[in-house]
Design a protein around this motif. Structure first.
Motif, mmCIF file in Angstrom:
data_model
loop_
_atom_site.group_PDB
_atom_site.id
_atom_site.type_symbol
_atom_site.label_atom_id
_atom_site.label_comp_id
_atom_site.label_asym_id
_atom_site.label_seq_id
_atom_site.Cartn_x
_atom_site.Cartn_y
_atom_site.Cartn_z
ATOM 1 N N ASP A 83 -0.353 65.581 59.762
ATOM 2 C CA ASP A 83 0.035 64.557 59.221
ATOM 3 C C ASP A 83 -0.024 63.516 60.286
ATOM 4 O O ASP A 83 -0.162 62.232 59.860
ATOM 5 C CB ASP A 83 1.515 64.667 58.687
ATOM 6 C CG ASP A 83 1.645 65.621 57.459
ATOM 7 O OD1 ASP A 83 0.809 65.534 56.818
ATOM 8 O OD2 ASP A 83 2.817 65.950 57.133
ATOM 9 N N ILE A 86 -4.120 62.740 60.961
ATOM 10 C CA ILE A 86 -4.722 62.113 60.100
ATOM 11 C C ILE A 86 -4.554 60.561 60.122
ATOM 12 O O ILE A 86 -5.572 59.722 59.896
ATOM 13 C CB ILE A 86 -4.502 62.408 58.675
ATOM 14 C CG1 ILE A 86 -5.440 61.758 57.576
ATOM 15 C CG2 ILE A 86 -2.872 61.939 58.342
ATOM 16 C CD1 ILE A 86 -6.494 62.377 57.411
ATOM 17 N N ARG A 99 -6.750 64.422 54.110
ATOM 18 C CA ARG A 99 -6.119 65.310 54.796
ATOM 19 C C ARG A 99 -6.683 66.649 54.608
ATOM 20 O O ARG A 99 -6.680 67.327 55.326
ATOM 21 C CB ARG A 99 -4.577 65.063 54.212
ATOM 22 C CG ARG A 99 -3.629 66.064 55.047
ATOM 23 C CD ARG A 99 -2.236 65.828 54.604
ATOM 24 N NE ARG A 99 -1.222 66.509 55.325
ATOM 25 C CZ ARG A 99 -1.028 67.870 55.275
ATOM 26 N NH1 ARG A 99 -1.674 68.669 54.330
ATOM 27 N NH2 ARG A 99 -0.053 68.550 56.183
ATOM 28 N N ASP A 103 -8.122 69.233 57.655
ATOM 29 C CA ASP A 103 -7.510 70.520 57.634
ATOM 30 C C ASP A 103 -8.742 71.546 57.716
ATOM 31 O O ASP A 103 -8.797 72.534 58.520
ATOM 32 C CB ASP A 103 -6.612 70.837 56.611
ATOM 33 C CG ASP A 103 -5.735 72.232 56.674
ATOM 34 O OD1 ASP A 103 -5.448 72.592 57.971
ATOM 35 O OD2 ASP A 103 -5.588 72.847 55.826
#
Length: 291
Positions: A83, A86, A99, A103
């Motif tokens: 979090d 990003i 996001r 990932d």
């Protein structure tokens, strides 16, 4: 006419239109229809009554391998959860990516799990709980070999507070031990709190010399700071084979020095971090400098 509603929808288009046209309060409508107040408010500010599409609105760009490598380095060095990473990629680098896509790239790059990474590089609250104290700064140097359009060979000085992650970075055309001392004198008054000790790489520019006139040693002695050295496994210079603005889209029309000054300002003062208890690096160092 067939009406397709979202699987979790609690209202129909007819009810939504009623909400938009009613003069009753949000709470009265919520009680009347058996829905939450937030649902009432959401539909009252909307102009339509249809469910929005759940597919992404934007087609996210594919990151270059050099950008992926930079993202992996940021995650490893600064111990950034997804979090927070990003934010550094989207806002710092100016690289639009979702996001979920980031990932997947991390997993594809065999990135170590955050639980393992956090035990290797302690930052923030975990560092304080382990007995570390704010105020220890590590000083590093790297030679930057960039393309001619990005000024060719430059010299990077990089100072990092070890608990908060507060950063100071500067770019120079040339480098010397006295220049390092001049830079330290320049930035010291603007730091959130006092330096307690200084660690630096065991290399020629900072190496404990056979004579006692080394500028960095003299400066630390004058400041009553403990100076220590650490070895680094990889002291190779940083070489970039693509334009800097290609690696960092946010650096369009900016020099390397101008971009770094901007992103470091945001890192220190505008981007809170979970591992710092929701504080920015500057706030965390300032608040915990007495510990």
């Amino acid at each position: 006419m067939e009406i397709k509603l979202h699987a979790n929808a609690t209202t129909t288009p007819r009810v939504r239109r009623y909400l938009q046209q009613s003069d009753k309060s949000d709470r009265e409508l919520a009680k009347e229809l058996g829905i939450s107040v937030s649902t009432v408010r959401r539909w009252r500010i909307r102009q339509d009554v249809e469910d929005q599409k759940s597919t992404p609105r934007n087609v996210h760009k594919v990151m270059r391998q050099e950008q992926i490598n930079l993202a992996l380095w940021l995650r490893t060095h600064f111990v950034l959860p997804l979090d927070e990473l990003i934010t550094y990629v989207n806002d710092g680098m100016g690289q639009a990516i979702s996001r979920a896509s980031l990932d997947r790239m991390l997993k594809k790059g065999n990135m170590v799990h955050m639980n393992i990474l956090g035990t290797r590089v302690l930052k923030g609250k975990k560092a304080l709980n382990s007995g570390l104290h704010c105020g220890t700064l590590k000083l590093r140097y790297r030679r930057l070999n960039l393309l001619p359009q990005d000024d060719g060979q430059l010299h990077l000085l990089w100072l990092e507070e070890q608990v908060s992650g507060y950063l100071c970075i500067a770019i120079f055309q040339g480098i010397s031990a006295q220049l390092v001392v001049n830079w330290l004198n320049e930035i010291q008054p603007s730091l959130p709190a006092a330096i307690q000790s200084l660690e630096t790489e065991n290399k020629t520019l900072f190496l404990e010399s056979v004579f006692e006139e080394h500028p960095l040693q003299q400066w630390c002695s004058q400041q009553n700071l403990n100076l220590s050295y650490f070895d680094v496994e990889n002291e190779a210079s940083i070489r970039l084979e693509i334009p800097f603005s290609t690696l960092i889209p946010a650096a369009q029309n900016l020099t390397v020095a101008e971009f770094l000054s901007s992103v470091i300002l945001h890192h220190n003062a505008h981007w809170p971090q979970k591992k710092l208890g929701g504080l920015t690096p500057a706030e965390f160092w300032r608040q915990n400098s007495h510990l």
